[in-house]
Scaffold this motif. Structure first.
Motif, short mmCIF file in Angstrom:
data_model
loop_
_atom_site.label_atom_id
_atom_site.label_comp_id
_atom_site.label_asym_id
_atom_site.label_seq_id
_atom_site.Cartn_x
_atom_site.Cartn_y
_atom_site.Cartn_z
N GLY A 1 0.80 -1.22 0.00
CA GLY A 1 0.00 0.00 0.00
C GLY A 1 0.83 1.27 0.00
O GLY A 1 0.42 2.30 -0.55
N ASP A 2 2.02 1.18 0.62
CA ASP A 2 2.88 2.37 0.68
C ASP A 2 4.31 1.91 0.94
O ASP A 2 4.55 0.93 1.65
N ARG A 3 5.25 2.64 0.34
CA ARG A 3 6.67 2.32 0.54
C ARG A 3 7.45 3.64 0.63
O ARG A 3 7.25 4.54 -0.19
N THR A 4 8.29 3.75 1.63
CA THR A 4 9.15 4.92 1.77
C THR A 4 10.59 4.47 1.88
O THR A 4 10.89 3.38 2.40
N ARG A 5 11.49 5.34 1.40
CA ARG A 5 12.93 5.05 1.48
C ARG A 5 13.64 6.24 2.10
O ARG A 5 13.40 7.38 1.69
N ASP A 6 14.50 5.96 3.05
CA ASP A 6 15.26 7.02 3.71
C ASP A 6 16.75 6.69 3.63
O ASP A 6 17.14 5.52 3.71
N ARG A 7 17.54 7.74 3.52
CA ARG A 7 19.00 7.60 3.56
C ARG A 7 19.56 8.64 4.52
O ARG A 7 19.02 9.73 4.65
N GLY A 8 20.65 8.30 5.16
CA GLY A 8 21.30 9.26 6.02
C GLY A 8 22.24 8.60 7.00
O GLY A 8 21.96 7.50 7.50
N HIS A 9 23.38 9.27 7.28
CA HIS A 9 24.36 8.76 8.25
C HIS A 9 24.81 7.34 7.92
O HIS A 9 24.96 6.50 8.80
N GLY A 10 25.01 7.09 6.62
CA GLY A 10 25.49 5.78 6.21
C GLY A 10 24.47 4.66 6.29
O GLY A 10 24.82 3.48 6.23
N LYS B 1 20.60 3.07 5.01
CA LYS B 1 19.49 3.05 4.07
C LYS B 1 18.35 2.27 4.70
O LYS B 1 18.57 1.19 5.27
N GLU B 2 17.15 2.81 4.64
CA GLU B 2 16.01 2.13 5.25
C GLU B 2 14.80 2.19 4.32
O GLU B 2 14.47 3.25 3.78
N THR B 3 14.16 1.07 4.13
CA THR B 3 12.93 0.98 3.35
C THR B 3 11.82 0.48 4.27
O THR B 3 11.99 -0.50 5.00
N ARG B 4 10.69 1.18 4.25
CA ARG B 4 9.54 0.81 5.07
C ARG B 4 8.36 0.52 4.14
O ARG B 4 7.94 1.38 3.37
N THR B 5 7.86 -0.70 4.23
CA THR B 5 6.77 -1.14 3.37
C THR B 5 5.54 -1.43 4.22
O THR B 5 5.63 -2.12 5.24
N VAL B 6 4.40 -0.88 3.80
CA VAL B 6 3.16 -1.04 4.55
C VAL B 6 2.13 -1.79 3.72
O VAL B 6 1.89 -1.46 2.55
N LYS B 7 1.53 -2.78 4.35
CA LYS B 7 0.37 -3.47 3.79
C LYS B 7 -0.76 -3.38 4.82
O LYS B 7 -0.52 -3.50 6.02
N ALA B 8 -1.98 -3.21 4.34
CA ALA B 8 -3.13 -3.12 5.24
C ALA B 8 -4.31 -3.83 4.60
O ALA B 8 -4.47 -3.82 3.38
N VAL B 9 -5.13 -4.47 5.44
CA VAL B 9 -6.28 -5.20 4.94
C VAL B 9 -7.45 -5.01 5.90
O VAL B 9 -7.27 -5.00 7.12
N LEU C 1 -1.19 5.35 7.72
CA LEU C 1 -0.76 4.41 8.74
C LEU C 1 0.75 4.44 8.91
O LEU C 1 1.27 4.33 10.03
N GLN C 2 1.47 4.56 7.80
CA GLN C 2 2.92 4.69 7.84
C GLN C 2 3.34 5.88 8.70
O GLN C 2 4.17 5.78 9.61
#
Length: 358
Positions: free
Chosen positions: A206-215, A217-225, A275-276
């Motif tokens: 449903g949603d995906r965000t990507r962050d970078r910083g201070h060496g 990398k983070e990806t956050r994936t959201v599913k909802a039902v 929700l994210q």
């Protein structure tokens, strides 16, 4: 000699806004003012001794002080800007903190449970947890305090850690017209197993965000039902099941963490992107309040232990942080130093009357 209660409380607020970290520092800040400024604060017949300031602040009703100062901050908060997102709502994060340096005579540490308005940065309520219990029984008094301050909890969303994923809490929240977004962990094994068993592979992201910083990398994936069958999951008022997957890479090493949550909001009122955002707001009370109290105000080193002193000092720190945040400050230590250099302006700001802009 008698001194005005309002004047003593105003001094405490001003001093902590200027960076005071103890009762002694509050008294010192008052002594360092020139006589005209002391009079502006309400001391026209001399100033109290440091022990008088200490005795007063350690005997105040800490819950009442928290309510009064939260209301005082809200009255000075700028009106909401126009053009908020359609699904904007007040999100309140609930979390507890132990005051590690504060040990009363029985040797137990003081523990406080707080509710943060994540939109304004104001701690709306704070209650002292019974030393013989835990945070769970303190949740209802905290809700009562927030509801009393706001007038209504209708439409408000509460986010909290897994400790507060309690059926009683869910009933309390929804009975007041509010909503919840809570994580399921081992303290609710049946709920956790049911959420984990949802056929997530068949549900689109449903949603995906990507962050970078201070060496990092983070990806956050959201599913909802949507949960179609009322009562089909072991938690009251749950309308959506949520899975958030965090994939983090630091120095070439990748880790993955999955969190399961429930919310009482329908899909029409809470899309995956919402929700994210709301799930992440749970951490704001830790990052923007509790951590600042420790690092900037050195709370865990403060050994206040008499009466309500530990809780009152924590409330004064909350007030200082909230004041600086509603005035656009992000670096609270720097804001404290600036306020200390401009004591005349600080006194004017604290003692002036403001129209309620809420």
């Amino acid at each position: 000699m008698r001194y005005p209660l309002a004047a003593l409380l105003a001094v405490a607020v001003c001093a902590v806004l200027a960076g005071a970290t103890s009762f002694t520092a509050i008294a010192d800040w008052l002594y360092d003012l020139d006589e005209p400024d002391q009079q502006r604060l309400g001391f026209d017949r001399g100033v109290p001794a440091g022990t008088t300031v200490w005795r007063l602040l350690t005997r105040l009703d800490d819950a009442l002080v928290s309510s009064v100062l939260a209301g005082w901050l809200r009255a000075r908060t700028p009106a909401p800007v126009a053009g908020r997102p359609r699904r904007y709502r007040t999100v309140i994060a609930v979390d507890g903190k132990t005051l590690r340096g504060a040990r009363p005579a029985d040797g137990r540490q003081v523990h406080l449970l707080s509710a943060l308005d994540t939109g304004t940065g104001i701690v709306l309520a704070q209650v002292t947890v019974d030393t013989k219990s835990n945070e769970i029984p303190s949740f209802t008094p905290l809700l009562d305090a927030v509801e009393s301050l706001l007038g209504s909890l209708a439409g408000v969303l509460f986010v909290a850690d897994a400790l507060h994923t309690q059926t009683g809490h869910a009933e309390q929240i929804t009975r007041r017209g509010a909503h919840l977004l809570l994580q399921a962990k081992g303290n609710q094994p049946t709920l956790h197993a049911q959420l984990k068993a949802v056929p997530w592979a068949q549900i689109p992201v449903g949603d995906r965000t990507r962050d970078r910083g201070h060496g990092r990398k983070e990806t956050r994936t959201v599913k909802a039902v949507t949960l179609q069958i009322p009562g089909g999951i072991a938690f009251p008022h749950a309308r959506q099941a949520v899975r958030i997957t965090r994939t983090r890479t630091v120095e070439g090493k990748t880790s993955r963490e999955t969190a399961y949550l429930v919310t009482s909001l329908s899909a029409a009122d809470a899309q995956p992107a919402d929700l994210q955002k709301w799930a992440r707001s749970e951490w704001l009370i830790e990052n923007q309040v509790h951590n600042v109290r420790d690092v900037t105000f050195r709370e865990d080193l403060h050994q206040a232990r008499t009466g309500t002193g530990p809780a009152v000092m924590a409330t004064l720190r909350n007030t200082a942080i909230g004041w600086h945040r509603i005035n656009g400050e992000t670096n609270i230590a720097r804001a404290n130093r600036r306020a200390d250099r401009r004591s005349n302006d600080l006194i004017t700001a604290v003692t002036s009357s403001y129209p309620n802009t809420q």
